[in-house]
Motif scaffolding. Structure first.
Motif, PDB file in Angstrom:
ATOM      1  N   GLY A   1       0.816  -1.213   0.000  1.00  0.00           N
ATOM      2  CA  GLY A   1       0.000   0.000   0.000  1.00  0.00           C
ATOM      3  C   GLY A   1       0.849   1.262   0.000  1.00  0.00           C
ATOM      4  N   LEU A   2       0.345   2.303  -0.646  1.00  0.00           N
ATOM      5  CA  LEU A   2       0.961   3.616  -0.531  1.00  0.00           C
ATOM      6  C   LEU A   2       0.320   4.331   0.661  1.00  0.00           C
ATOM      7  CD1 LEU A   2       2.172   6.054  -3.046  1.00  0.00           C
ATOM      8  CD2 LEU A   2       0.453   6.911  -1.473  1.00  0.00           C
ATOM      9  N   SER A   3       1.143   4.857   1.558  1.00  0.00           N
ATOM     10  CA  SER A   3       0.623   5.591   2.724  1.00  0.00           C
ATOM     11  C   SER A   3       0.628   7.076   2.399  1.00  0.00           C
ATOM     12  CB  SER A   3       1.498   5.343   3.954  1.00  0.00           C
ATOM     13  OG  SER A   3       1.478   3.997   4.317  1.00  0.00           O
TER      14      SER A   3
ATOM     15  N   GLY B   1      -3.599  -3.170   0.111  1.00  0.00           N
ATOM     16  CA  GLY B   1      -3.876  -1.826   0.610  1.00  0.00           C
ATOM     17  C   GLY B   1      -4.718  -1.807   1.867  1.00  0.00           C
ATOM     18  N   ALA B   2      -5.033  -2.984   2.413  1.00  0.00           N
ATOM     19  CA  ALA B   2      -6.053  -3.046   3.464  1.00  0.00           C
ATOM     20  C   ALA B   2      -5.544  -2.772   4.878  1.00  0.00           C
ATOM     21  CB  ALA B   2      -6.714  -4.434   3.449  1.00  0.00           C
TER      22      ALA B   2
ATOM     23  N   LYS C   1      -7.785   3.250  -2.052  1.00  0.00           N
ATOM     24  CA  LYS C   1      -6.340   3.073  -1.912  1.00  0.00           C
ATOM     25  C   LYS C   1      -5.573   3.156  -3.229  1.00  0.00           C
ATOM     26  CE  LYS C   1      -4.072   2.227   0.986  1.00  0.00           C
ATOM     27  NZ  LYS C   1      -3.348   3.045   1.997  1.00  0.00           N
ATOM     28  N   ILE C   2      -4.350   3.637  -3.143  1.00  0.00           N
ATOM     29  CA  ILE C   2      -3.374   3.513  -4.234  1.00  0.00           C
ATOM     30  C   ILE C   2      -2.397   2.424  -3.790  1.00  0.00           C
ATOM     31  CG2 ILE C   2      -1.513   4.688  -5.459  1.00  0.00           C
ATOM     32  CD1 ILE C   2      -3.065   7.342  -4.834  1.00  0.00           C
ATOM     33  N   VAL C   3      -2.126   1.460  -4.687  1.00  0.00           N
ATOM     34  CA  VAL C   3      -1.251   0.349  -4.294  1.00  0.00           C
ATOM     35  C   VAL C   3      -0.152   0.138  -5.339  1.00  0.00           C
ATOM     36  CG1 VAL C   3      -3.050  -0.808  -2.935  1.00  0.00           C
ATOM     37  CG2 VAL C   3      -2.741  -1.411  -5.359  1.00  0.00           C
ATOM     38  N   LEU C   4       0.890  -0.583  -4.918  1.00  0.00           N
ATOM     39  CA  LEU C   4       2.035  -0.881  -5.776  1.00  0.00           C
ATOM     40  C   LEU C   4       2.098  -2.390  -5.989  1.00  0.00           C
ATOM     41  CD1 LEU C   4       4.672   1.427  -4.010  1.00  0.00           C
ATOM     42  CD2 LEU C   4       3.334   1.937  -6.066  1.00  0.00           C
TER      43      LEU C   4
END
Ligand SMILES: NC(=O)c1ccc[n+]([C@@H]2O[C@H](COP(=O)([O-])OP(=O)(O)OC[C@H]3O[C@@H](n4cnc5c(N)ncnc54)[C@H](OP(=O)(O)O)[C@@H]3O)[C@@H](O)[C@H]2O)c1
Length: 314
Positions: free
Chosen positions: A38-40, A122-123, A309-312
């Motif tokens: 996840g992007l924080s 992302g959770a 969420k934005i995720v990688l």
């Protein structure tokens, strides 16, 4: 292994992938081969240097607090999980570094089959944060909760966890996100001028608690709650203390001048698994970026208009 980091304050372009030594699971920890992390959003503010007097970064700053992947090392004393299991969770709070090919988790739960890897990656941070604040506000059946900033990564999860507790939830977002909020179980309204009146019209007998994910509107939120003690913010809104509002964060003690940290509510992960398996918790994902495009993910996050969420992906 590859890890996302920055070594100086600056714009998103300072974010890059470096080759670093892989960490190993210590006692009570597990290591996963990361599928999605996840992007924080808070890390974009740290990266820009805007918080350097409050939350100074030490360089290299390895980003990421949550991830999902496949267990490949199990530390001493760990039971109930084994190599090859699919899990999601949070990493060592003081070191972070979850945006990497291998990540050590200190708290985890089985990846719900109902979730994609993107949702699972992302959770955990959003679940932990939302649980921490809902617990502090003692949100439960029959309560009316206002979630300010309900369409973001934390807000979308907070709405669903509060609904699962039996609360009535009013959520603020721009109009384009109102259908999303309805689908999560919230009654939507817009934020900004006139918020107090709009919430009063929706809940004439008042709201019991306010969960602020946005910052910048604390006087209105205190007026809505009727008592500053019924408002908790997670946004980096350092006017909180002046308004008598608790700013909840989980940063390790001594790391920040934003007040002392609250214990991480990682018990929320197991609750999230049960809800997810019953269709009661999903993780809206705004965008998936390859790990190598972490700088572009930072750019999108700092628009502050991500829907979920934005995720990688690794
Ligand atoms: N203290 C902690 O423990 C902790 C933990 C996690 C996150 N945080 C911080 O808490 C905040 C929320 O996190 P997040 O992951 O949910 O961020 P996020 O995903 O980046 O939030 C984006 C959302 O914010 C909404 N928004 C933008 N401006 C707003 C405003 N003025 N009023 C109300 N909503 C607004 C947007 O809705 P629209 O697009 O509809 O405008 C968008 O859906 C961030 O500042 C983050 O750094 C703190």
């Amino acid at each position: 292994m590859r890890a996302v980091q920055f070594t100086e304050y600056g714009p998103p372009s300072v974010v890059h992938v470096a080759e670093v030594a892989a960490p190993h699971a210590g006692p009570g920890e597990i290591r996963v081969a990361t599928r999605v992390s996840g992007l924080s959003p808070g890390e974009t503010t740290i990266r820009s240097g805007a918080l350097r007097d409050v939350v100074p970064a030490t360089f290299p700053y390895r980003t990421g607090f949550d991830a999902a992947g496949v267990v490949d090392e199990v530390g001493d004393g760990v039971t109930g999980v084994g190599v090859g299991d699919e899990v999601f969770g949070t990493t060592r709070p003081a070191e972070r570094g979850a945006n990497a090919d291998f990540v050590v988790l200190t708290a985890w739960a089985p990846k719900p089959a109902a979730w994609s890897w993107e949702e699972a990656g992302g959770a955990a941070g959003a679940v932990e944060t939302a649980t921490r604040v809902l617990d502090r506000l003692v949100v439960g059946a029959g309560h009316t909760l206002l979630v300010q900033g309900a369409a973001g990564g934390v807000g979308t999860v907070a709405v669903q966890l509060a609904v699962a507790r039996g609360a009535r939830v009013i959520g603020t977002a721009s109009e384009r996100n109102h259908d999303l909020l309805r689908s999560l179980g919230a009654e939507p309204t817009t934020y900004g001028t006139g918020l107090v009146e709009r919430v009063r019209a929706l809940a004439p007998s008042g709201v019991d608690a306010v969960f602020d994910c946005a910052g910048g509107a604390l006087p209105d939120l205190v007026a809505i709650a009727g008592d500053a003690a019924r408002v908790v913010t997670i946004a980096p809104d350092f006017t909180a203390a002046a308004h008598g509002v608790h700013l909840s964060h989980g940063a390790p003690a001594g790391e920040t001048a934003a007040g002392s940290a609250d214990p991480l509510a990682v018990h929320g992960l197991a609750i999230a698994v049960t809800l997810a398996e019953n269709g009661g918790l999903r993780v809206p994902v705004e965008a998936v970026f390859p790990l190598t495009e972490a700088a572009a993910a930072h750019e999108l996050s700092e628009t502050r208009h991500a829907r979920g969420k934005i995720v990688l992906a690794h």
